[in-house]
Enzyme design. Structure first.
Site, mmCIF file in Angstrom:
data_model
loop_
_atom_site.group_PDB
_atom_site.id
_atom_site.type_symbol
_atom_site.label_atom_id
_atom_site.label_comp_id
_atom_site.label_asym_id
_atom_site.label_seq_id
_atom_site.Cartn_x
_atom_site.Cartn_y
_atom_site.Cartn_z
ATOM 1 C CD GLU A 125 -2.899 1.174 2.340
ATOM 2 O OE1 GLU A 125 -3.683 2.124 2.422
ATOM 3 O OE2 GLU A 125 -2.868 0.236 3.162
ATOM 4 N N GLY A 265 3.439 2.264 10.493
ATOM 5 C CA GLY A 265 3.245 1.602 11.773
ATOM 6 C C GLY A 265 2.925 0.134 11.591
ATOM 7 C CB ALA A 266 0.791 -2.089 11.590
ATOM 8 C CG MET A 267 0.021 -3.283 4.896
ATOM 9 S SD MET A 267 -1.018 -1.864 4.442
ATOM 10 C CE MET A 267 -2.204 -2.665 3.372
ATOM 11 C CD GLU A 268 -4.957 -2.028 5.716
ATOM 12 O OE1 GLU A 268 -5.555 -1.388 4.837
ATOM 13 O OE2 GLU A 268 -3.994 -1.560 6.352
ATOM 14 C CG HIS A 301 -5.941 0.961 12.718
ATOM 15 N ND1 HIS A 301 -6.698 2.104 12.646
ATOM 16 C CD2 HIS A 301 -5.424 0.786 11.474
ATOM 17 C CE1 HIS A 301 -6.643 2.595 11.421
ATOM 18 N NE2 HIS A 301 -5.866 1.810 10.690
ATOM 19 C CD GLU A 302 -2.863 -1.823 10.718
ATOM 20 O OE1 GLU A 302 -3.389 -2.089 9.618
ATOM 21 O OE2 GLU A 302 -2.476 -0.680 11.011
ATOM 22 C CG HIS A 305 -7.712 -1.635 8.116
ATOM 23 N ND1 HIS A 305 -8.541 -0.771 7.431
ATOM 24 C CD2 HIS A 305 -6.645 -0.898 8.513
ATOM 25 C CE1 HIS A 305 -8.002 0.436 7.424
ATOM 26 N NE2 HIS A 305 -6.868 0.391 8.081
ATOM 27 C CD GLU A 324 -6.044 3.429 6.655
ATOM 28 O OE1 GLU A 324 -6.181 3.355 7.889
ATOM 29 O OE2 GLU A 324 -5.455 2.562 5.979
#
Length: 869
Positions: A125, A265-268, A301-302, A305, A324
């Site tokens: 992403e 931070g992170a990816m879903e 959060h992830e 998603h 988001e």
């Protein structure tokens, strides 16, 4: 100079082709990786039969071969120009095999597939997949992915991708393979791959329908003892999403991988979340309470998603806030339920009003749904995320929790498996509520921070109280004139005892430029509590007196507004002190604030965490945002004086409270214990401003006795930022030797020194850049040193000699060749030049111009710099 074109929302066209299935084969080798993609493709219904198939591929991707339905593609059937590979004269349905060669070890941008610290990882992403192979890399092209990974078994025993593992085996030469299949169609940006020598921490979660899901978190073996909290957070998030949104997980396995080199931070990614280690590793000895809470929030959060972003994704990148903003709102509500709603709200609004409001007032201001961009990576902004979450929160406020839940149920049911828009989200809310929300959608299309002016009058004879609300919004780059927003304004009316007047706690809906709201049978002049819970992301203007603010800080029935009243009282005093500094007048402390602070210190009914918030002065960043012309020296000196004066005036109370909050109990990340430590550290911070050897000893004792990073780091920062230079050097050295093998702890060590406001900061930062622990390839290290100095040490970064500006420009130009995403994000402080005095403006502009003169500047940096000059 970047030649990338501007992309406009108005030019959106649906894809001419869809990818039914995507079979990927990765042959991972030390020097190169061969990628074979096997695509089943159909022309979209109603598409032009002569339309070309447009595939995206980064210039670094080497095209080895193209095969159409088993035959090599003729040269006249395809053309490669820039990042586009166009295929002509295609049948309605066909299979395309594409072989590419890439070099992950050379990929310092950390987009696509890269190799760092011996671990292969991906970040696709927004447009990273085009660094892997040729594919229609846009979110509205969704496909079922099957992925086979082949690698040396001793170097890369763990091979992961999206979905469920369906086959595996061994090959000659010590190599092995694993095949993964994700049954849910997804766009390429959600693809993920990890290969490395990793250890795992396992658990299970049983869903509401009785399915047992395997949960795995992967990290380096040395970090295995830091994964339990993330796992607990994941299980809490899964249960919360079932209870609050009715969303059940849909695969047999859910995986998280922690990597140290990661831009975000992170990816879903579907079923395989890739995390920055800073957002998943947590242990009391190495992790602060704030970092524990961040781990919990980001893990949630992830996971959220999976539905708000994966099962239902965005049609195009202009709709980024669809996933988001909605998901940030969801993780905010989760964190509020896990901890304290008021404390969470204060944290959210503090960030919004300092950083996002500044973004709204700057050259990169854009609507929550932007109209254009050059590089989409520049629009992963606080406006899209945090302001986007505020827009969703306003819908929740206007509809109420029950209708809002019905709206999300309809949204997920209606659009499952689709790529949609923010209009589709709002329409679901309109359909369940029967309300016309067309005006509300202006929050998505209009940039800027609205101003809400409130004036009141009381008719004693008629016992009628009137509130006159007036809204406006300043010009921003995309539009000078703004239409009125649909704005929920939550209010209460209080009597002279501070009690809520029955029936006056309401949500006023402001839809016109100006409206009057009447309250009848009000027996005496009330005091309004306005914008409770910060019900709309606006700047409030109401002429409270200092006495009224002090009253509200004690009696307001809304926790957020109690904090806000105290903050505004402190802001007013600080602004007077700033003016005194600029006029060359001596500082003086006003008695009213001392009285308010003293009453808070003595009030045993106030929760310790809330008390810590109430006793924390407004930040230099917030004071800068409020200033017409930012004077970093005046702001720093005024705030420094006030902290020291409050410390001195209330010295005995600070010490008594520190003693009361001290505890020998073993560390627990519970709400109560986090609150106790927060208040204890607040007290220590005030006491250390007094330059008293007794309090230095107190801080050193806290540092040495602490069984947790929260108290140890707070003590270290208090000493490191004090005037006890020898003690500071000794404690920093001791901390380094204790934690030098913990990368995340060393980020804190670097950041504490980079944020030290004492003179000579730039020289200290240059020394940190030469330190063996610093790694200029690692985004976390870059943020800890360069980001911290330039954004959290304003009095030194904005020194009148301009050396801070030149330092940042030098780093931007270096980083642009290495990692353009990080470079463009670090550039932000220079973009705010219009807010400063003429001398600083000139110095900052000169550095922006120097950056723009650099040949071959990336689109990421060019877009930010060119919009800023």
């Amino acid at each position: 100079m970047s030649q990338k074109p501007v992309i406009y929302l108005k030019d959106y066209q649906a894809p001419a082709y869809q990818i039914l299935t995507t079979d990927l084969r990765f042959e991972l080798n030390t020097e190169e990786t061969l990628v074979t993609s096997h695509l089943r493709i159909v022309r979209a219904e109603g598409a032009d039969t002569q339309a070309p198939l447009q595939l995206h591929g980064h210039e670094s991707v080497e095209l080895i071969s193209l095969t159409l339905d088993g035959q090599p593609l003729a040269a006249q059937q395809w053309q490669r120009e820039g990042e586009l590979l166009s295929l002509q004269a295609l049948p309605a349905e066909f299979e395309l095999i594409c072989v590419t060669r890439i070099h992950p070890a050379q990929n310092t941008a950390l987009e696509g597939l890269y190799l760092s610290d011996g671990i292969y990882a991906t970040q696709c992403e927004a447009e990273g997949f085009r660094r892997i192979t040729f594919f229609p890399d846009r979110p509205d092209v969704m496909s079922v992915f099957t992925t086979t990974l082949i690698a040396d078994q001793s170097q890369y025993p763990i091979l992961l991708s999206n979905g469920n593992p369906i086959a595996q085996g061994e090959l000659e030469g010590g190599r092995h393979w694993v095949t993964w299949q994700d049954p849910h169609p997804k766009p390429a940006y959600l693809f993920a791959l990890v290969a490395g020598n990793l250890s795992k921490f396992e658990d299970h979660f049983t869903t509401v329908s009785g399915r047992k899901v395997l949960l795995q978190i992967y990290a380096e073996a040395k970090d295995l003892d830091k994964l339990a909290y993330a796992m607990d957070s994941l299980k809490r998030a899964m249960q919360w999403d079932e209870e609050v949104y009715g969303r059940e997980y849909d695969l047999d396995i859910y995986m998280i991988v922690a990597v140290d080199f990661f831009n975000m931070g992170a990816m879903e990614n579907k079923g395989l979340n890739i995390f920055n280690t800073a957002c998943v590793l947590a242990h009391p000895r190495t992790t602060t309470d704030a970092a524990f809470q961040r781990v919990e929030s980001v893990v949630a959060h992830e996971y959220f998603h999976n539905w708000s972003g994966n099962r239902v994704t965005c049609r195009d990148w202009f709709q980024l806030s669809l996933k988001e903003g909605f998901t940030v709102f969801r993780d905010q509500c989760f964190s509020a339920d896990m901890h304290s709603e008021t404390l969470k709200r204060v944290e959210e609004v503090s960030m919004l009003r300092t950083a996002q409001f500044a973004e709204d007032a700057g050259p990169m201001a854009h609507p929550v749904r932007p109209e254009s961009f050059i590089e989409i990576s520049n629009f992963y902004t606080l406006t899209v995320y945090e302001k986007g979450a505020e827009v969703v929160r306003m819908l929740h406020t206007l509809l109420g929790p029950e209708l809002f839940r019905q709206g999300t149920d309809l949204y997920f049911a209606r659009h499952d498996g689709q790529a949609v828009t923010t209009d589709d989200f709002v329409q679901a809310m309109a359909d369940v509520s029967g309300r016309d929300l067309s005006q509300f959608k202006r929050w998505y299309s209009q940039a800027g921070t609205p101003r809400l002016q409130v004036r009141d009058e009381y008719d004693a004879a008629q016992q009628i109280y009137r509130l006159r609300l007036k809204q406006s919004c300043p010009a921003t780059p995309e539009a000078a004139e703004k239409l009125p927003f649909h704005m929920p304004v939550k209010i209460s009316l209080l009597d002279d005892e501070g009690a809520l007047i029955p029936g006056t706690q309401q949500v006023l809906e402001l839809t016109a430029a100006e409206q009057v709201f009447e309250f009848t049978q009000i027996q005496a002049q009330p005091l309004p509590s306005l914008l409770q819970g910060f019900s709309a992301p606006v700047k409030l203007d109401y002429p409270y007196t200092d006495a009224q603010l002090a009253f509200l800080s004690k009696h307001d029935n809304d926790g957020f507004n109690r904090w806000e009243a105290g903050q505004q009282l402190a802001v007013r005093l600080l602004q007077r002190l700033i003016a005194d500094y600029q006029a060359g007048k001596p500082f003086s402390l006003e008695a009213r604030l001392v009285e308010v602070w003293s009453s808070i210190l003595e009030d045993e009914q106030i929760d310790p965490a809330m008390k810590s918030l109430l006793l924390t002065l407004p930040s230099e960043a917030y004071l800068s945002e409020l200033a017409e012309v930012i004077d970093p020296d005046a702001i720093h000196q005024a705030r420094r004086f006030l902290r020291q004066a409050l410390a001195q005036a209330l010295e005995a109370q600070w010490l008594n409270l520190w003693t009361a909050m001290d505890s020998e109990a073993a560390y627990q990340p519970t709400r109560e214990e986090i609150a106790r430590r927060s208040l204890k550290n607040t007290c220590l911070g005030y006491l250390m401003t007094l330059d008293n050897a007794a309090y230095l000893a107190l801080a050193e004792s806290q540092f040495n006795a602490a069984d947790n990073m929260t108290e140890q780091q707070a003590a270290l920062m208090a000493v490191a930022h004090s005037n006890f230079s020898d003690s500071a050097a000794a404690l920093l050295d001791e901390f380094f030797h204790q934690w030098q093998h913990e990368s995340l702890v060393m980020n804190q060590w670097l950041g504490i020194q980079a944020s030290d406001p004492k003179p000579g900061a730039l020289a200290r930062v240059e020394l940190l850049r030469q330190h063996p622990i610093y790694d200029a390839r690692n985004p976390n290290k870059l943020r800890a040193v360069i980001g911290t100095f330039c954004q959290q040490n304003p009095v030194n970064f904005h020194a009148l000699d301009g050396q801070g500006y030149a330092f940042l420009a030098d780093r931007i130009l270096e980083l642009d060749r290495q990692n353009p995403q990080i470079a463009s994000r670090l550039l932000t402080p220079l973009t705010r030049w219009r807010k400063y005095d003429a001398q600083r403006q000139q110095l900052m502009q000169a550095q922006l111009q120097r950056i723009l003169q650099e040949p071959n500047l990336s689109g990421d940096v060019y877009e930010v710099a060119s919009k800023s000059v």
